[in-house]
Enzyme design. Sequence first.
Site, short mmCIF file in Angstrom:
data_model
loop_
_atom_site.label_atom_id
_atom_site.label_comp_id
_atom_site.label_asym_id
_atom_site.label_seq_id
_atom_site.Cartn_x
_atom_site.Cartn_y
_atom_site.Cartn_z
N GLU A 1 13.70 4.69 44.87
CA GLU A 1 12.94 5.55 45.77
C GLU A 1 11.72 6.14 45.07
O GLU A 1 11.74 6.35 43.84
CB GLU A 1 13.80 6.69 46.32
N THR A 2 10.70 6.38 45.84
CA THR A 2 9.51 7.13 45.43
C THR A 2 9.33 8.26 46.42
O THR A 2 9.41 8.04 47.63
CB THR A 2 8.26 6.23 45.42
#
Length: 305
Positions: A46-47
């Site tokens: 995830e970002t």
Amino acid sequence: MTRRYAIYDVFTRKRLEGNPLAVVFDGDGLSDGAMQAIAQEFNLSETVFLQQPGSAAHSARLRIFTPAHELPFAGHPTVGAAVALAEAAHGEFGKALDLMQVLEERVGPVRSAVRLKPGEAAFAEFDLPRKPSQLEARFDKHAIADALSLKATQIGFENHVISFWSAGVPFVMVPLHDVGAVAAVEFDAQRWEQLAPLAEGRLAAAYLYCRGGINHMARFHARMFKPEMGAVEDPATGSAAAALSGAIHLFDELVDGHHPILIEQGVEMGRPSFIHLHLDIAGGKIATARIGGHAVKVASGELAI
């Protein structure tokens, strides 16, 4: 234009363990497509993009992207973003500090607490924005065993059976007999996609768990596979731990009171992670639930975007 970013390892006190997360501090002005492309560039599970909140009483708005799509809620971006915001604002304070934050996510406002201690990994904890709810689905135990390269007799322990839960993101909870069975899993993504149910607009990921762990403090040992999200296995999954709290409450028949539960994940990947789950049971129901963990910065820089 340049945008600051940092990489944090989340749900760990040690760098190069836990679940890596990219935090982009200057997220305002980016289109959805640009954020998705940046998440693909980082290519982490995830970002998270930090933007100005809609309410002046809140700390930030979070947009969370996997390499494949956006998520309404996720645990390790929430913990990592809370720590990143606190360290950016108070990291040079030089004293122990406890902070409260409200983070705006698509699932709703998320109240978090952060503890900073000089020379130690920061710790963040958040209230679940949604309590776990059990979803309806029928499962073929033998088909799931085939997708995991296990025997059907290795699925289930005590009164734990396959179940389907969500606290913002749906997961099929697959209890396995012991740590050895969890370690032996060879996940077949194609078979899983054929049998996994759809819920809340996405294919449910597989969350495998058993009692105990490699670390003697762990109450549960887990692995999570999410082929639809752009990565096969995840080293730490707070949203899955949130969903698991429903299964724990149901199958373990938790009595009223406070229940601290440490969940171990990522061991088989060489990235051990430790998720702190706290459940408060009142009147036989989950009154409140919190998830927490440590996070450490491993890198920082600027995006030329």
